[in-house]
Design an enzyme around this catalytic site. Structure first.
Site, PDB file in Angstrom:
ATOM      1  N   ASP A   1      -3.185  -4.363  -5.973  1.00  0.00           N
ATOM      2  CA  ASP A   1      -2.495  -3.469  -5.044  1.00  0.00           C
ATOM      3  C   ASP A   1      -2.870  -3.857  -3.615  1.00  0.00           C
ATOM      4  O   ASP A   1      -4.051  -3.927  -3.274  1.00  0.00           O
ATOM      5  CB  ASP A   1      -2.921  -2.018  -5.350  1.00  0.00           C
ATOM      6  CG  ASP A   1      -2.136  -1.005  -4.531  1.00  0.00           C
ATOM      7  OD1 ASP A   1      -1.146  -0.468  -5.057  1.00  0.00           O
ATOM      8  OD2 ASP A   1      -2.515  -0.766  -3.375  1.00  0.00           O
TER       9      ASP A   1
ATOM     10  N   ASN B   1       3.496  -1.608   6.823  1.00  0.00           N
ATOM     11  CA  ASN B   1       4.929  -1.340   6.821  1.00  0.00           C
ATOM     12  C   ASN B   1       5.335  -0.526   8.052  1.00  0.00           C
ATOM     13  O   ASN B   1       6.348  -0.798   8.685  1.00  0.00           O
ATOM     14  CB  ASN B   1       5.290  -0.573   5.542  1.00  0.00           C
ATOM     15  CG  ASN B   1       6.566  -1.084   4.911  1.00  0.00           C
ATOM     16  OD1 ASN B   1       7.071  -2.133   5.295  1.00  0.00           O
ATOM     17  ND2 ASN B   1       7.078  -0.346   3.957  1.00  0.00           N
TER      18      ASN B   1
ATOM     19  N   HIS C   1      10.244  -2.594   8.217  1.00  0.00           N
ATOM     20  CA  HIS C   1      10.486  -2.971   6.827  1.00  0.00           C
ATOM     21  C   HIS C   1      10.641  -4.475   6.630  1.00  0.00           C
ATOM     22  O   HIS C   1      10.211  -5.020   5.621  1.00  0.00           O
ATOM     23  CB  HIS C   1      11.706  -2.221   6.272  1.00  0.00           C
ATOM     24  CG  HIS C   1      11.384  -0.806   5.941  1.00  0.00           C
ATOM     25  ND1 HIS C   1      10.566  -0.464   4.889  1.00  0.00           N
ATOM     26  CD2 HIS C   1      11.700   0.359   6.551  1.00  0.00           C
ATOM     27  CE1 HIS C   1      10.412   0.835   4.856  1.00  0.00           C
ATOM     28  NE2 HIS C   1      11.090   1.370   5.861  1.00  0.00           N
TER      29      HIS C   1
ATOM     30  N   ASP D   1       8.401  -6.514   4.087  1.00  0.00           N
ATOM     31  CA  ASP D   1       8.971  -7.393   3.057  1.00  0.00           C
ATOM     32  C   ASP D   1       8.339  -8.786   3.125  1.00  0.00           C
ATOM     33  O   ASP D   1       8.020  -9.387   2.097  1.00  0.00           O
ATOM     34  CB  ASP D   1      10.489  -7.521   3.239  1.00  0.00           C
ATOM     35  CG  ASP D   1      11.236  -6.276   2.755  1.00  0.00           C
ATOM     36  OD1 ASP D   1      10.567  -5.372   2.191  1.00  0.00           O
ATOM     37  OD2 ASP D   1      12.457  -6.203   2.945  1.00  0.00           O
TER      38      ASP D   1
ATOM     39  N   GLU E   1       3.960  -1.986  -3.851  1.00  0.00           N
ATOM     40  CA  GLU E   1       3.059  -3.073  -3.443  1.00  0.00           C
ATOM     41  C   GLU E   1       2.047  -3.361  -4.547  1.00  0.00           C
ATOM     42  O   GLU E   1       0.960  -3.861  -4.300  1.00  0.00           O
ATOM     43  CB  GLU E   1       2.368  -2.728  -2.125  1.00  0.00           C
ATOM     44  CG  GLU E   1       1.389  -1.563  -2.173  1.00  0.00           C
ATOM     45  CD  GLU E   1       2.014  -0.205  -1.852  1.00  0.00           C
ATOM     46  OE1 GLU E   1       3.234  -0.031  -2.079  1.00  0.00           O
ATOM     47  OE2 GLU E   1       1.287   0.695  -1.406  1.00  0.00           O
TER      48      GLU E   1
ATOM     49  N   ARG F   1      -9.849 -15.373  -7.346  1.00  0.00           N
ATOM     50  CA  ARG F   1      -9.047 -16.391  -6.642  1.00  0.00           C
ATOM     51  C   ARG F   1      -7.836 -15.752  -5.976  1.00  0.00           C
ATOM     52  O   ARG F   1      -7.418 -16.153  -4.888  1.00  0.00           O
ATOM     53  CB  ARG F   1      -8.588 -17.472  -7.621  1.00  0.00           C
ATOM     54  CG  ARG F   1      -9.698 -18.425  -7.961  1.00  0.00           C
ATOM     55  CD  ARG F   1      -9.138 -19.652  -8.671  1.00  0.00           C
ATOM     56  NE  ARG F   1     -10.223 -20.442  -9.186  1.00  0.00           N
ATOM     57  CZ  ARG F   1     -10.208 -21.090 -10.339  1.00  0.00           C
ATOM     58  NH1 ARG F   1      -9.133 -21.029 -11.116  1.00  0.00           N
ATOM     59  NH2 ARG F   1     -11.241 -21.788 -10.729  1.00  0.00           N
TER      60      ARG F   1
END
Ligand SMILES: [Mg+2]
Length: 314
Positions: free
Chosen positions: A170, A178, A183, A187, A213, A233
């Site tokens: 997350d 955001n 937006h 994105d 997300e 990683r």
């Protein structure tokens, strides 16, 4: 586009190969029904096939029926090549699963336009398949497909006595990003984070967009050490340098919760629940972290639930 040509007559085969190759198809050719079936049955069969009706082993019509009933290929456009041209023959061929037919001896121009029509159907089908399985923004698997993948890998791991690693990732403070970037900027962050996380995966691992997300990663055969390595990683890959967005640049981080499922009663919902609880601990522990839950037990679902609750409380 790749095309399979199955024709037992050497002269006709040579003429077909020359004609079709001159229209820029990649030709795979065989001379009997059995060899044709070996190619058509596999998941990576050419999406177009030109099949002679009369051939040793399987006839073109039998191949059409087998492809429609048994092949693992997502879709193959089947054209029958035949000297049989009564209405009854055509009906029989189409009922067996052929999409089109071409009369022998073939006319080059007619064959060319019929193959082009088939190519259009194949391309349309592929576009529809992409829309149905991919997340339109990131290009990762969509939620339904990644959940199906996890369920399938759980069944496989239980049957084969192997493991499956599960990670939920997350992005940290994404709402804030955001709000400040707009937006379009948000994105761009999602797309770049998805790209950086995908990069560390092996070809048989899977990653999908699970929610806004949130990402779900499935690692077949991975034990705890392997799963943790992959998660670390991913974490490092996401934070390594700033993300360029249309209007500015931003440093992003990700928190990850992970678990390994094994045993005969391994269950996808429980694995997600446990990984989610571990993710919550990663968030509370300061973000930009990996938290591993102890391996999911192979016992009853109540044990797994108790474990998830314990994880949430710690
Ligand atoms: Mg023949």
């Amino acid at each position: 586009m790749r095309i399979l040509i199955a024709e037992d007559d050497p002269t006709t085969l040579l003429m077909l190969e020359r004609a079709v190759a001159s229209w820029r198809y990649d030709v795979v050719s065989v001379r009997d029904g059995n060899s044709a079936w070996e190619i058509l049955r596999s998941a990576d069969s050419p999406p177009l096939a030109l099949l002679d009706w009369m051939m040793p082993a399987f006839s073109g019509v039998e191949l059409c029926r087998k492809v429609r009933e048994e092949s693992e290929a997502p879709f193959i456009y089947l054209v029958l090549l035949t000297g049989k041209v009564t209405t009854q023959d055509i009906v029989q061929g189409m009922e067996a699963g052929a999409d089109d037919y071409v009369k022998k001896p073939f006319d080059r121009q007619e064959l060319k336009v019929r193959l082009r029509a088939g190519q259009r159907i194949v391309e349309l089908n592929e576009t529809l398949r992409l829309h149905a399985t991919r997340d339109s923004l990131t290009g990762l698997w969509n939620r339904r497909v990644i959940l199906d993948t996890l369920a399938r890998e759980c069944v496989r791991a239980a049957r084969e006595g192997t493991r499956v690693g599960v990670i939920i990732a997350d992005l940290d403070h994404f709402k804030r990003a955001n709000d400040s970037l707009g937006h379009r900027g948000g994105d761009a962050v999602l797309v770049e984070a998805a790209r950086r996380m995908s990069r560390v995966l092996r070809s048989y691992d899977a990653i999908g967009r699970y929610g806004g997300e949130e990402f779900l990663i499935v690692l077949p055969g991975c034990d705890a050490a392997c799963t943790e390595t992959v998660a670390q990683r991913m974490r490092q890959g996401v934070q390594e340098r700033e993300v360029e967005t249309p209007e500015s640049r931003i440093r992003i981080t990700v928190s990850l919760g992970a678990v390994v499922g094994e045993g005969s009663t391994i269950n996808a919902d429980e694995l997600i629940r446990i990984a989610d609880a571990a993710l919550y601990r990663a968030k509370r522990g300061g973000r930009n972290r990996v938290e591993m839950a102890s391996s999911a037990p192979s016992g009853s679902s109540s044990t797994a639930r108790a474990m998830a609750l314990r994880d949430e409380n710690c």
